[in-house]
Design a protein around this motif. Structure first.
Motif, mmCIF file in Angstrom:
data_model
loop_
_atom_site.group_PDB
_atom_site.id
_atom_site.type_symbol
_atom_site.label_atom_id
_atom_site.label_comp_id
_atom_site.label_asym_id
_atom_site.label_seq_id
_atom_site.Cartn_x
_atom_site.Cartn_y
_atom_site.Cartn_z
ATOM 1 N N SER A 307 15.401 35.929 60.880
ATOM 2 C CA SER A 307 14.336 36.710 61.499
ATOM 3 C C SER A 307 13.323 37.051 60.417
ATOM 4 O O SER A 307 13.426 36.567 59.282
ATOM 5 C CB SER A 307 14.901 37.993 62.114
ATOM 6 O OG SER A 307 15.376 38.865 61.086
ATOM 7 N N SER A 308 12.351 37.898 60.757
ATOM 8 C CA SER A 308 11.348 38.284 59.760
ATOM 9 C C SER A 308 11.960 39.064 58.604
ATOM 10 O O SER A 308 11.359 39.166 57.538
ATOM 11 C CB SER A 308 10.243 39.110 60.421
ATOM 12 O OG SER A 308 10.779 40.310 60.966
ATOM 13 N N VAL A 309 13.166 39.622 58.797
ATOM 14 C CA VAL A 309 13.813 40.406 57.740
ATOM 15 C C VAL A 309 15.079 39.725 57.216
ATOM 16 O O VAL A 309 15.788 40.320 56.404
ATOM 17 C CB VAL A 309 14.152 41.825 58.229
ATOM 18 C CG1 VAL A 309 12.884 42.571 58.615
ATOM 19 C CG2 VAL A 309 15.138 41.797 59.389
ATOM 20 N N ALA A 310 15.358 38.514 57.652
ATOM 21 C CA ALA A 310 16.557 37.813 57.191
ATOM 22 C C ALA A 310 16.258 36.331 57.056
ATOM 23 O O ALA A 310 15.863 35.673 58.025
ATOM 24 C CB ALA A 310 17.723 38.037 58.148
ATOM 25 N N CYS A 311 16.445 35.819 55.846
ATOM 26 C CA CYS A 311 16.246 34.398 55.554
ATOM 27 C C CYS A 311 17.499 33.636 55.959
ATOM 28 O O CYS A 311 18.593 33.916 55.480
ATOM 29 C CB CYS A 311 15.961 34.234 54.066
ATOM 30 S SG CYS A 311 15.954 32.548 53.443
ATOM 31 N N GLY A 312 17.348 32.656 56.872
ATOM 32 C CA GLY A 312 18.474 31.858 57.336
ATOM 33 C C GLY A 312 18.028 30.470 57.742
ATOM 34 O O GLY A 312 16.880 30.060 57.507
ATOM 35 N N TYR A 313 18.928 29.719 58.385
ATOM 36 C CA TYR A 313 18.649 28.317 58.689
ATOM 37 C C TYR A 313 17.494 28.127 59.658
ATOM 38 O O TYR A 313 16.798 27.107 59.633
ATOM 39 C CB TYR A 313 19.903 27.626 59.238
ATOM 40 C CG TYR A 313 20.322 28.060 60.620
ATOM 41 C CD1 TYR A 313 19.682 27.572 61.755
ATOM 42 C CD2 TYR A 313 21.371 28.950 60.799
ATOM 43 C CE1 TYR A 313 20.074 27.969 63.032
ATOM 44 C CE2 TYR A 313 21.766 29.360 62.059
ATOM 45 C CZ TYR A 313 21.117 28.862 63.170
ATOM 46 O OH TYR A 313 21.508 29.255 64.426
ATOM 47 N N GLY A 314 17.240 29.093 60.538
ATOM 48 C CA GLY A 314 16.233 28.906 61.566
ATOM 49 C C GLY A 314 14.819 29.176 61.127
ATOM 50 O O GLY A 314 13.873 28.810 61.831
ATOM 51 N N ASN A 315 14.646 29.825 59.959
ATOM 52 C CA ASN A 315 13.293 30.214 59.575
ATOM 53 C C ASN A 315 12.991 30.073 58.098
ATOM 54 O O ASN A 315 11.860 30.321 57.667
ATOM 55 C CB ASN A 315 13.044 31.672 59.979
ATOM 56 C CG ASN A 315 13.941 32.649 59.228
ATOM 57 O OD1 ASN A 315 14.953 32.263 58.647
ATOM 58 N ND2 ASN A 315 13.565 33.926 59.237
ATOM 59 N N CYS A 316 13.957 29.683 57.269
ATOM 60 C CA CYS A 316 13.770 29.733 55.820
ATOM 61 C C CYS A 316 13.795 28.354 55.165
ATOM 62 O O CYS A 316 13.668 28.240 53.952
ATOM 63 C CB CYS A 316 14.852 30.623 55.193
ATOM 64 S SG CYS A 316 14.219 31.756 53.932
#
Length: 524
Positions: A307-316
């Motif tokens: 999400s905007s506050v968590a870097c992960g596979y879907g957005n980072c």
């Protein structure tokens, strides 16, 4: 973007200390020392009148992709050759070389004594407490030689007893590292993911090798499995380390007359800023674990995928940024070392995302913006364990999240999610946290339970298990102090502080909660 799941199957990067003899302004070789206790974050009396000095401030610039660089300060002849001239030695600017007392943590002058053999007795931090699973670089012998040409730190891991273990690897003052030269086989440094020419580490030792007789083998650091193979042709001397740490290179040649000769030398792999690496077993079944990094000092709940506050596979990943990722933790116009959103380093070798395996690095390079902070270099959904070519699209590459220029005094939280898989046995995640190339913690196999046991994901955990691993902080240096720490503070997250059990939850809970509060620098 939606994610397709197919489950069928710099040294250590350190700058040399400022040269010059004597005591720098504002520093004292004597007097009572007070230190930052990294086990609690509070202040602790380090004890004793100290003549022992710590290493000076270390820079965080990464060196080039191959060979020895200024970041490491020089080379060492592993074959034992030594110079007859007096070597240039970087003098510790914040105190005398050896003193009567082993010191702990950061003293009142801002000098970090962790990992230094302050009393020069060959043992390091033997009186200093630590949290199991924490790690730091270590250097035996006279601390003044810590950044001298030919000298390299090793790594020290905190045992389950809360005491520091032995210093492993490195090239130290008690081995007269500063007296050797680099004409023969010598240490090398490179950044993670970058391809390195191993022949550059042989120096003059390889000059008399018969054509076609040269062979290189590489032993990887613990936990790196599969270990990438040596590739290239004429000779096969190309190596692409995907993870940080100290590798051991063994070179064998044949000379005229048929004799065989061998030398061994270390390859130090590290990157600037924060680098978090996730490993797990790939040889038992198809298992997909995902690595996450939470926005500094933010306590909003987690989101699977990111999400905007968590870097992960879907957005980072790069695909996420090209698809309009909402991650924008830092400013576009900032100038390093301040945190910056996108950064294109003029030295291509320092754009470590450009060298990501399985073709992903080429995509980062083609995008033309450099590397994003934070970023997940690639998402490892599935792979084939028997493949050792890191450029093969099925290679079992580790997941790693990077912040090249991390914020100061901003806690960041690391987590791992068991997304799915078909394993019939337990899966054991391993998270290594590197700060400016130095190992700050090695968690999973170590750091949890009393007595210590590895963190395990059970087969029935597939798709739901969420592990809150640790919080990490880069302390803000005091410009009025002498020196400063090149590393970070890492605090493992416990479900039960007394028993040191890992914080294991489920994804349904973590999308509603952040987890325990961030640590306080003033106490536990």
């Amino acid at each position: 973007m939606s994610r397709l799941r197919v489950l069928s199957v710099f040294p250590v990067v350190l700058a040399a200390a400022a040269s010059g003899a004597g005591i720098a302004a504002g520093c004292s070789a004597e007097g009572e020392r007070f230190a930052l206790d990294r086990t609690t974050g509070g202040s602790a009396n380090a004890g004793g009148a100290g003549g022992a000095g710590g290493a000076g401030a270390a820079g965080d610039g990464a060196g080039g992709p191959t060979g020895a660089s200024e970041g490491f300060g020089g080379l060492i002849n592993i074959d034992g050759g030594s110079t007859q001239e007096t070597p240039h030695v970087e003098v510790n600017p914040c105190g005398s070389a050896c003193g009567p007392t082993e010191l702990c943590g950061v003293d009142e002058l801002g000098v970090d004594h962790d990992g230094l053999d302050d009393d020069c007795d060959g043992e390091i931090d033997e009186t200093c407490p630590c949290i199991p699973g924490q790690a730091h670089s270590c250097f035996r012998g006279d601390p003044s030689f810590r950044h001298s040409p030919g000298c390299f730190p090793g790594t020290q891991l905190c045992a389950e007893t809360g005491s520091w273990g032995s210093c492993v690897g490195g090239v130290h003052a008690d081995e007269s590292c500063h007296m050797n030269d680099g004409t023969g086989c010598h240490p090398m440094q490179t950044a993670p993911l970058a391809k390195v020419d191993l022949k550059e580490g042989t120096g003059s030792f390889s000059e008399d090798a018969l054509a076609g007789s040269e062979v290189w083998t590489v032993a990887c650091p613990p936990g790196v499995d599969p270990c990438p193979s040596v590739g290239g042709t004429d000779p096969a001397d190309d190596f692409k380390p995907l993870q940080s740490g100290e590798y051991t290179v063994t070179y064998t040649k044949r000379v005229a007359g048929g004799e065989t000769a061998t030398c061994a030398y270390p390859l130090f792999v590290g990157a600037r800023g924060l680098r978090v690496e996730l490993e797990w077993e790939h040889d038992r079944a198809s298992v997909d674990l995902d690595l996450y990094l939470h926005k500094p000092n933010n306590t909003q709940p987690w989101t699977i995928g990111g999400s905007s506050v968590a870097c992960g596979y879907g957005n980072c990943t790069l695909d996420g940024f090209l698809g309009g990722s909402s991650i924008r933790w830092f400013d576009d116009g900032a100038t390093p070392p301040e945190p910056v959103n996108w950064y294109l380093d003029p030295e291509e070798a320092n754009n470590t995302c450009f060298y990501a395996p399985r073709g992903v690095g080429d995509a980062w390079r083609a995008n033309g913006q450099g590397c994003h902070n934070p970023r997940l270099d690639l998402d490892n959904i599935s792979c084939v364990h028997r493949i050792t070519d890191p450029d093969n699209p099925n290679f079992c590459a580790p997941e790693n999240i990077n912040v090249d220029f991390p914020p100061k005094d901003g806690w960041m939280r690391i987590a791992v999610h068991y997304f799915g898989g078909t394993a019939s046995t337990d899966v054991h995640p391993r998270v290594k946290i590197f700060c400016n190339g130095e190992l700050g913690a090695d968690l999973g196999p170590t750091g949890f339970y009393d007595p210590e046991q590895p963190v395990s994901f059970l087969p029935e955990d597939s798709g739901d298990r969420f592990w809150l691993v640790a919080d990490v902080l880069f302390p803000k240096p005091d410009p009025g102090q002498c020196g400063g720490s090149n590393t970070c503070i890492v605090r493992p997250i416990y479900q039960d502080e007394a028993m040191k059990t890992p914080f294991l939850s489920d994804s349904r809970t973590m999308v509603r909660e952040f987890g325990p509060a961030y640590p306080s620098l003033s106490g536990p």
